[in-house]
Write a protein that holds these residues in place. Structure first.
Motif, short mmCIF file in Angstrom:
data_model
loop_
_atom_site.label_atom_id
_atom_site.label_comp_id
_atom_site.label_asym_id
_atom_site.label_seq_id
_atom_site.Cartn_x
_atom_site.Cartn_y
_atom_site.Cartn_z
N UNK A 189 30.35 59.44 50.38
CA UNK A 189 31.05 58.17 50.29
C UNK A 189 30.79 57.48 48.95
N UNK A 190 29.57 57.61 48.44
CA UNK A 190 29.27 57.03 47.13
C UNK A 190 30.12 57.68 46.03
N UNK A 191 30.31 58.99 46.13
CA UNK A 191 31.17 59.69 45.16
C UNK A 191 32.59 59.13 45.24
N UNK A 192 33.07 58.94 46.46
CA UNK A 192 34.40 58.36 46.65
C UNK A 192 34.47 56.95 46.06
N UNK A 193 33.45 56.14 46.31
CA UNK A 193 33.46 54.75 45.86
C UNK A 193 33.39 54.62 44.35
N UNK A 242 34.47 59.97 30.53
CA UNK A 242 33.34 60.88 30.56
C UNK A 242 33.23 61.55 31.91
N UNK A 243 32.28 62.43 32.04
CA UNK A 243 32.05 63.15 33.29
C UNK A 243 31.08 62.37 34.17
N UNK A 244 31.50 62.08 35.40
CA UNK A 244 30.66 61.35 36.34
C UNK A 244 29.86 62.37 37.16
N UNK A 245 28.54 62.27 37.07
CA UNK A 245 27.66 63.23 37.74
C UNK A 245 26.81 62.49 38.77
N UNK A 246 26.81 63.01 40.00
CA UNK A 246 25.97 62.42 41.04
C UNK A 246 24.50 62.60 40.68
N UNK A 306 44.88 67.25 47.80
CA UNK A 306 43.55 67.50 48.36
C UNK A 306 42.47 67.60 47.29
N UNK A 307 42.86 67.93 46.06
CA UNK A 307 41.88 68.19 45.00
C UNK A 307 41.59 66.98 44.12
N UNK A 308 42.16 65.82 44.44
CA UNK A 308 41.99 64.64 43.58
C UNK A 308 41.69 63.41 44.40
N UNK A 309 41.14 62.40 43.72
CA UNK A 309 40.90 61.11 44.39
C UNK A 309 42.24 60.44 44.69
N UNK A 310 42.28 59.79 45.85
CA UNK A 310 43.51 59.10 46.29
C UNK A 310 43.11 57.84 47.03
N UNK A 337 37.88 64.86 47.37
CA UNK A 337 37.57 66.21 47.84
C UNK A 337 36.11 66.41 48.24
N UNK A 338 35.20 65.55 47.75
CA UNK A 338 33.79 65.66 48.13
C UNK A 338 33.53 65.20 49.56
N UNK A 339 34.45 64.39 50.10
CA UNK A 339 34.25 63.85 51.46
C UNK A 339 34.58 64.94 52.47
N UNK A 340 33.57 65.37 53.22
CA UNK A 340 33.72 66.51 54.12
C UNK A 340 33.95 66.11 55.57
N UNK A 341 33.88 64.84 55.87
CA UNK A 341 34.21 64.36 57.21
C UNK A 341 34.77 62.95 57.12
#
Length: 248
Positions: free
Chosen positions: A8-12, A26-30, A128-132, A154-158
């Protein structure tokens, strides 16, 4: 639960980047402490820490209010179940219910089906492969639903479907913002161990609402906040709006 929290943090943080036009390229890295690092081509590194606005003094709930909350939470759970019966999409969805037009048990089935249909229609063009993200208003929804925020990464798995302001409504939003900043300021020395060039704090809130009819955004903009973070932002999810609080 921790894994879903990070998803969820990746999504936010992607939601923030989508809403804030001055977000650096730039590249956002968790990461951990801070939650994310933005790596730029000039080798500049920006740390972003996320926190949620938590009402320290939420409005007290009467028995009737609690029953209404339980009804709405059950309705959200039923809508998720109905959605998943016909779709495999993993979504983060927030529901804001109308306080003027309450949903009666007799209308529950209709509201559930029409709201789910509106969500399915809204994500028809989602990749499916991008933020929306998309926000539905009461014009798109059956009576009783005020707004619905839909987001996908796409990182959100549920799927995570929740009632808006499920932590409660604050009695003093400005004080709660100050408290959120202060708590993260206390941990800034840990984040600085990564020796990044700059540190930002992102405070997320479902929707700026109060128990009194006041213009919270004006009130917040007229306040002066202090922090050792170079920049602090407030992200209103239901409005898809970023409010800078501190810009050092």
């Amino acid at each position: 639960m921790q894994e879903v929290k990070k998803q969820l943090e990746v999504l936010l943080v992607n939601y923030f980047r989508d809403c804030y036009s001055d977000f650096p390229k730039g590249k956002v890295v968790a990461s951990e402490s801070p939650d994310f690092v933005v790596k730029m081509k000039n080798k500049h590194k920006l740390g972003i820490e996320l926190t949620r606005l938590n009402p320290a003094s939420a409005v007290a709930k009467t028995e009737g209010v609690q029953a209404l909350i339980n009804f709405r939470d059950d309705l959200v759970a039923d809508m998720l179940e109905l959605f998943q019966a016909g779709s495999e999409a993993n979504l983060f969805v927030k529901f804001m219910f109308s306080e003027k037009h309450l949903i009666t048990p007799q209308r529950e089935l209709m509201v559930r089906s029409k709201t789910v249909a509106a969500i399915k229609s809204a994500i028809a063009d989602k990749a499916d492969s991008a933020f929306f993200h998309k926000n539905l208003t009461n014009h798109d929804l059956p009576e009783g639903m005020e707004e619905v925020m839909i987001a996908h990464h796409p990182e959100l798995k549920e799927s995570v479907w929740e009632r808006s302001n499920n932590l409660g409504i604050s009695n003093n939003v400005v004080d709660d913002i100050r408290l959120a900043i202060a708590k993260k300021d206390e941990k800034l020395h840990l984040y600085r161990k990564q020796q990044l060039d700059e540190y930002w704090l992102l405070i997320t809130t479902d929707c700026l609402r109060a128990d009194k009819n006041i213009n919270l955004l004006n009130k917040i903009n007229n306040e002066e906040f202090e922090s050792r973070f170079q920049q602090v932002f407030l992200l209103d999810l239901m409005r898809a709006r970023v409010t800078p609080l501190i810009e050092n």
